[in-house]
Design a protein around this motif. Structure first.
Motif, short mmCIF file in Angstrom:
data_model
loop_
_atom_site.label_atom_id
_atom_site.label_comp_id
_atom_site.label_asym_id
_atom_site.label_seq_id
_atom_site.Cartn_x
_atom_site.Cartn_y
_atom_site.Cartn_z
N GLY A 32 45.02 28.59 50.02
CA GLY A 32 44.34 29.76 50.57
C GLY A 32 43.43 29.42 51.73
O GLY A 32 43.39 30.14 52.74
N HIS A 33 42.70 28.31 51.61
CA HIS A 33 41.82 27.89 52.71
C HIS A 33 42.63 27.58 53.97
O HIS A 33 42.22 27.93 55.07
N LEU A 50 45.80 37.27 47.09
CA LEU A 50 46.38 36.27 46.20
C LEU A 50 45.61 34.96 46.19
O LEU A 50 45.75 34.16 45.26
N PHE A 51 44.81 34.73 47.20
CA PHE A 51 44.15 33.43 47.37
C PHE A 51 42.64 33.52 47.39
O PHE A 51 41.98 32.52 47.65
N LYS A 56 42.81 41.18 40.41
CA LYS A 56 42.39 42.40 39.73
C LYS A 56 42.67 42.36 38.24
O LYS A 56 42.01 43.02 37.46
N SER A 57 43.65 41.61 37.80
CA SER A 57 43.97 41.51 36.39
C SER A 57 44.58 40.15 36.13
O SER A 57 44.80 39.36 37.04
N TRP A 110 52.29 37.15 39.70
CA TRP A 110 51.40 35.98 39.62
C TRP A 110 50.62 36.15 38.32
O TRP A 110 50.03 37.20 38.07
N SER A 111 50.63 35.13 37.50
CA SER A 111 49.86 35.22 36.25
C SER A 111 49.25 33.88 35.90
O SER A 111 49.59 32.88 36.44
#
Length: 111
Positions: A32-33, A50-51, A56-57, A110-111
């Protein structure tokens, strides 16, 4: 910890025998960075959720349409000369998974 990167991340539509990609929380944060640094602001906004370190969950489902947009942004990052070799490989693998989900008309999770 709910909604955080306290553990690893499983991403659907990957190439392992379970059809997933698994990355540690620290690897996802590091990617992400790099993405924030190399992507244009509009592309970063496409993938930022995402990063950002929080979701949210516990399970984030991404529509096929949005998965296709994310795949395009990740491909741009994968080809950027300032991406590390590992970051470029991860971005390309994530882009491939997102594109597969989009092609199949399935949510990308994504989990």
């Amino acid at each position: 910890m709910k909604g955080s990167f306290a553990m690893g991340i499983n991403i659907s539509h990957g190439a392992n025998r379970y059809g997933q990609i698994y990355r540690s929380a620290s690897a996802v944060a590091a990617l992400g960075h790099q993405l924030a640094y190399v992507l244009k602001p509009s592309d970063w906004r496409t993938v930022q959720h995402l990063f950002g370190g929080k979701r949210k969950s516990d399970d984030t489902l991404i529509s096929p349409k949005q998965a296709r947009q994310i795949a395009a942004a990740l491909r741009k990052a994968a080809g950027h000369p300032k991406m590390s070799a590992d970051g470029a490989l991860d971005a390309a693998e994530f882009a491939t998974a997102a594109a597969l989900a989009a092609d199949l008309g399935e949510p990308w999770s994504w989990s």
